[in-house]
Design a protein around this motif. Structure first.
Motif, mmCIF file in Angstrom:
data_model
loop_
_atom_site.group_PDB
_atom_site.id
_atom_site.type_symbol
_atom_site.label_atom_id
_atom_site.label_comp_id
_atom_site.label_asym_id
_atom_site.label_seq_id
_atom_site.Cartn_x
_atom_site.Cartn_y
_atom_site.Cartn_z
ATOM 1 N N GLU A 16 0.823 -0.973 -0.062
ATOM 2 C CA GLU A 16 0.240 -0.075 0.056
ATOM 3 C C GLU A 16 0.950 1.105 0.069
ATOM 4 N N GLY A 17 1.938 1.017 0.727
ATOM 5 C CA GLY A 17 2.915 2.268 0.724
ATOM 6 C C GLY A 17 3.421 2.592 -0.523
ATOM 7 N N GLU A 18 3.973 1.492 -1.080
ATOM 8 C CA GLU A 18 4.747 1.820 -2.300
ATOM 9 C C GLU A 18 3.578 2.283 -3.396
ATOM 10 N N ALA A 19 2.435 1.800 -3.374
ATOM 11 C CA ALA A 19 1.288 2.274 -4.429
ATOM 12 C C ALA A 19 1.032 3.691 -3.840
ATOM 13 N N VAL A 20 1.184 4.079 -2.796
ATOM 14 C CA VAL A 20 1.143 5.534 -2.430
ATOM 15 C C VAL A 20 2.093 6.456 -3.252
ATOM 16 N N LEU A 21 3.092 5.907 -3.196
ATOM 17 C CA LEU A 21 4.475 6.611 -3.740
ATOM 18 C C LEU A 21 4.481 6.693 -5.377
ATOM 19 N N ARG A 22 3.764 5.581 -5.860
ATOM 20 C CA ARG A 22 3.566 5.618 -7.313
ATOM 21 C C ARG A 22 2.810 6.670 -7.794
ATOM 22 N N MET A 23 1.498 6.947 -6.805
ATOM 23 C CA MET A 23 0.795 8.070 -7.417
ATOM 24 C C MET A 23 1.277 9.307 -7.542
ATOM 25 N N LEU A 24 2.490 9.786 -6.895
ATOM 26 C CA LEU A 24 2.830 11.028 -6.865
ATOM 27 C C LEU A 24 3.514 11.384 -8.030
ATOM 28 N N PRO A 25 3.309 12.588 -8.221
ATOM 29 C CA PRO A 25 3.587 13.450 -9.579
ATOM 30 C C PRO A 25 5.225 13.322 -9.992
ATOM 31 N N SER A 26 5.864 13.011 -8.720
ATOM 32 C CA SER A 26 7.472 12.964 -9.435
ATOM 33 C C SER A 26 8.151 12.292 -8.131
ATOM 34 N N LEU A 27 9.328 11.837 -8.317
ATOM 35 C CA LEU A 27 10.327 11.497 -7.224
ATOM 36 C C LEU A 27 11.097 12.401 -6.502
ATOM 37 N N SER A 28 10.917 12.213 -5.102
ATOM 38 C CA SER A 28 11.738 13.236 -4.325
ATOM 39 C C SER A 28 12.929 12.128 -3.671
ATOM 40 N N ILE A 29 14.003 12.884 -2.945
ATOM 41 C CA ILE A 29 14.775 12.096 -2.235
ATOM 42 C C ILE A 29 14.038 11.452 -0.922
ATOM 43 N N VAL A 30 13.130 12.193 -0.691
ATOM 44 C CA VAL A 30 12.277 11.679 0.808
ATOM 45 C C VAL A 30 11.814 10.392 0.180
ATOM 46 N N SER A 31 10.845 10.625 -0.933
ATOM 47 C CA SER A 31 9.830 9.482 -1.317
ATOM 48 C C SER A 31 10.886 8.150 -1.629
ATOM 49 N N CYS A 32 12.163 8.477 -2.398
ATOM 50 C CA CYS A 32 12.889 7.388 -2.600
ATOM 51 C C CYS A 32 13.418 6.752 -1.166
ATOM 52 N N ASN A 33 13.859 7.562 -0.349
ATOM 53 C CA ASN A 33 14.349 7.095 0.916
ATOM 54 C C ASN A 33 13.415 6.400 1.672
ATOM 55 N N THR A 34 12.000 6.781 1.631
ATOM 56 C CA THR A 34 10.924 5.874 2.327
ATOM 57 C C THR A 34 10.806 4.488 1.805
ATOM 58 N N ILE A 35 10.845 4.470 0.420
ATOM 59 C CA ILE A 35 10.921 3.097 -0.308
ATOM 60 C C ILE A 35 11.966 2.249 0.333
ATOM 61 N N ILE A 36 13.063 2.631 0.164
ATOM 62 C CA ILE A 36 14.318 2.021 0.846
ATOM 63 C C ILE A 36 14.303 1.436 2.248
ATOM 64 N N ALA A 37 13.876 2.612 3.134
ATOM 65 C CA ALA A 37 13.651 2.209 4.424
ATOM 66 C C ALA A 37 12.541 1.102 4.662
ATOM 67 N N GLY A 38 11.497 1.473 3.915
ATOM 68 C CA GLY A 38 10.446 0.713 4.235
ATOM 69 C C GLY A 38 10.749 -0.815 3.683
ATOM 70 N N ARG A 39 11.243 -1.100 2.581
ATOM 71 C CA ARG A 39 11.577 -2.342 2.425
ATOM 72 C C ARG A 39 12.491 -2.854 3.377
ATOM 73 N N THR A 40 13.495 -2.377 3.692
ATOM 74 C CA THR A 40 14.311 -2.967 4.558
ATOM 75 C C THR A 40 13.775 -3.490 5.918
ATOM 76 N N GLN A 41 12.889 -2.489 6.434
ATOM 77 C CA GLN A 41 12.112 -2.540 7.699
ATOM 78 C C GLN A 41 11.196 -3.753 7.474
ATOM 79 N N ASN A 42 10.896 -4.075 6.379
ATOM 80 C CA ASN A 42 9.715 -5.176 5.887
ATOM 81 C C ASN A 42 10.307 -6.260 5.585
ATOM 82 N N GLY A 43 11.560 -6.518 5.953
ATOM 83 C CA GLY A 43 12.280 -7.617 5.410
ATOM 84 C C GLY A 43 12.632 -7.799 3.973
#
Length: 643
Positions: A223-250
């Motif tokens: 669900e988190g990744e889906a939210v980020l895909r809907m955003l108009p662009s990539l920011s360093i924060v949204s990229c970091n969110t994906i990396i941290a989110g994936r790490t924390q979810n195994g």
DNA sequence: ATAGGGTTAG
């Protein structure tokens, strides 16, 4: 870069640029020649903000006072903001009291100052006194409470804000999601998400990132990744969110994939990116990739940032390269609690209890303030190095001198410490008397200790309790059957297996620690979800082929454990682990002695396996005193019955 | 016309 000649007249833009880059002196020397006095207030505001310390701010304040600008409300508000940012709330309050006609901004600035400095009492009082509150006031309250860790209160204020008919904007919603993330409250999070969609704020980068983070923190990675895909662009924060989110979810491998993808599309990594990426390398024990990312961090100039160093220490430790952890750590002489704790943890992980204690002593001598994290690392270090006295002293220091409330993890280390030194009753009494609820792990720790101490009666009693606590946790059954096998009660072992079948408990793949080429690798034999499984499978396949070529049965092999003494123990275990070890043997570097210790149950087949390993690796494997421990049942080695 | 309130990490 050449500095501009200071005797020329400044344009306002130049002046603002000088202030922003911290060149306060240059800025001060320039603008007051010929700049219209009506602009002074605006210019002062830039100057105040550029102050990084109280001293220059006080000088400026005095200057503004002599020139009369300080009585201007706009200037006073800015002065207040600058003092609040630097933590001097007394002066900020004094300025506030002197403002004759305060506006919302004046109130908000002082309020924000209190809350940012953690003075919740004064903040609440001011909040009540305010003649007028706007969205910014409420946003500051919600964000401030979240920052201070009062997540429930924060959410409460958000709901009150809505009840008051205030419309939360993109500035405040980020903190609300942050607070839901802290509470792991995906239900409230979803409700706020619905509001965000209705109000059309879901395309805001900041709201989107925090929303995605909320989902990921609550375990909803997709669900988190889906939210980020809907955003108009990539920011360093949204990229970091994906990396941290994936790490924390195994999904550390996915995190690293994304990290590489960022490089590919030219998004520059920042400190946060490196911290998360290095953390995922720790999870994977991926040394080569970790080293590569370390190199990139050096290039990017962020390798000396404390959080990055902390991760590097941890990563090198988990990859078995303690000396590299030390190299990173010794380049630092500051006093960060996290970083020092990470090094203590690394020493503990590698069994260097004394070094962990030495480093801790540096902290006690005033280098840094120890925290609960520090004590956990230290207790772990003591229990894994058999330092009972030191460990108990440390526990007392933590609770009595520092008044820290131990978590169940701290207690588990103490139980381990007591258990390993033979004080099983004391350990059990501690579990029963501690103020936190015991979990499965702490009981299993005690059960393990029963096994090492060969206290089979107690083991049976504890095992019963552990299994009652979670009847579907296979680890407890495995531990119990191991214990029964150690006392050679094979009939009782079969009973455990029967019980598992009846309750439909499936044995989880065993986790093994193996030292390969000087690095420590953790892997789960036969666990398809394990990130290194592909690599392990390939090595195993190769090994299997070689074993078959030589005409041996593939289920011969051994497990290599890290032992208390310098030697490596080789013991027999079930099929898949044997193969894993065969792999380990193949990869051991030259010069590492392989010794088979005497406390083994070894049959002729196993002897043959050892001989075979020796042939394949071309290395000598010393077998010591195995004859006493031959153990046969119905003419076969017991290892065949073992799972 | 200006200022106040925001997201990711060890």
């Amino acid at each position: 870069m050449a500095r501009p000649a200071l005797n020329t007249l400044a344009t306002k833009d130049e002046f603002v640029r000088l202030c922003a880059s911290g060149r306060l002196k240059d800025a001060l020397r320039r603008p007051f020649r010929g700049v219209l006095w009506s602009d002074a207030a605006r210019l002062f505001s830039h100057l105040f903000r550029a102050c990084r310390a109280l001293r220059p701010l006080r000088q400026l304040h005095a200057f503004a006072a002599t020139s009369g600008a300080a009585t201007d409300r706009f200037t006073a508000n800015h002065l207040m903001l600058a003092y609040a940012d630097l933590g001097d709330l007394t002066v900020a309050r004094d300025l506030f009291d002197r403002i004759s006609r305060r506006n919302v901004m004046s109130w908000n600035i002082l309020f924000g100052g209190y809350i940012k400095n953690g003075d919740l009492g004064s903040a609440r009082k001011l909040f009540e006194e305010m003649p007028e509150r706007n969205v910014a006031t409420w946003n500051a309250m919600v964000a401030g409470l979240t920052n201070l860790g009062f997540n429930e209160e924060s959410l409460g204020f958000f709901l009150e804000m809505r009840r008051e008919g205030m419309h939360p904007d993109e500035f405040g919603l980020g903190s609300v999601f942050r607070c839901c993330a802290g509470l792991r409250d995906v239900v409230s999070g979803r409700q706020v998400h619905a509001y965000v969609v209705r109000s059309g704020l879901d395309r805001d980068m900041c709201v989107g990132s925090s929303l995605a983070h909320m989902y990921m923190r609550c375990g909803c990675l997709q669900e988190g990744e889906a939210v980020l895909r809907m955003l108009p662009s990539l920011s360093i924060v949204s990229c970091n969110t994906i990396i941290a989110g994936r790490t924390q979810n195994g999904d550390s491998e996915g995190a690293l994939e994304y990290f590489c993808m960022m490089r590919g599309i030219g998004v520059a990594a920042d400190v946060v990116t490196f911290v998360s990426a290095i953390s995922s390398c720790s999870d994977l024990a991926a040394l080569a990739q970790g080293q590569q990312i370390h190199g990139q961090a050096i290039k990017a100039g962020v390798d000396k940032f404390v959080p990055v160093m902390t991760c590097l220490v941890h990563m090198y430790s988990r990859c078995g390269c303690l000396s590299d952890s030390e190299r990173v750590f010794f380049g630092y002489c500051g006093s960060d609690t996290f970083l020092l704790s990470a090094m203590i943890s690394a020493y503990g992980f590698h069994g260097h209890g004394q070094k962990a204690i030495e480093l801790f002593k540096q902290m006690l001598n005033g280098r840094a303030e120890p925290s609960d994290v520090t004590f956990l690392a230290l207790l772990y270090a003591c229990s894994h190095s058999g330092l009972k006295e030191e460990g108990m002293d440390c526990f007392e220091l933590m609770t009595k001198t520092y008044g820290l409330q131990p978590s169940v993890k701290h207690y588990t280390c103490v139980v381990d410490l007591l258990g390993r030194s033979g004080c099983l009753d004391e350990a059990e009494a501690l579990i029963l008397s501690m103020p936190v609820t015991p979990d499965g792990v702490i009981w299993k720790t005690l059960l393990s200790a029963c096994k090492t101490q060969k206290n089979f009666d107690m083991a049976e009693r504890i095992a019963k309790r552990v299994i009652e606590l979670d009847p579907h946790d296979s680890a407890s059954y495995v531990l119990l059957s191991n214990i029964r096998a150690t006392s050679r009660r094979w009939g009782d072992v079969s009973e455990v297996r029967k019980a598992m079948r009846e309750k439909n408990v499936r044995k989880e793949p065993g986790v093994s620690w193996v030292e390969l080429k000087g690095q420590i690798h953790q892997f789960c034999t036969g666990d398809e979800s394990h990130p290194r499984q592909k690599e392990i499978d390939e090595c195993l396949k190769e090994m299997m082929a070689k074993i078959r070529q030589c005409g041996y049965s593939p289920n011969m092999g051994m497990v290599l454990h890290d032992m208390e003494d310098e030697e490596k123990e080789v013991s027999l275990s079930h099929h898949s682990e044997k193969l894993a070890i065969a792999f380990a043997f193949l990869s051991l570097p030259e010069g590492v002695p392989i010794r088979v210790m005497k406390n083994l149950r070894v049959c002729d087949d196993c002897h043959a396996a050892i001989k075979f390993m020796s042939q394949v690796t071309g290395r000598e494997i010393v077998v010591r005193d195995v004859s006493r421990f031959h153990h046969f049942k119905d003419g076969r080695c017991s290892c065949r019955d073992y799972w």
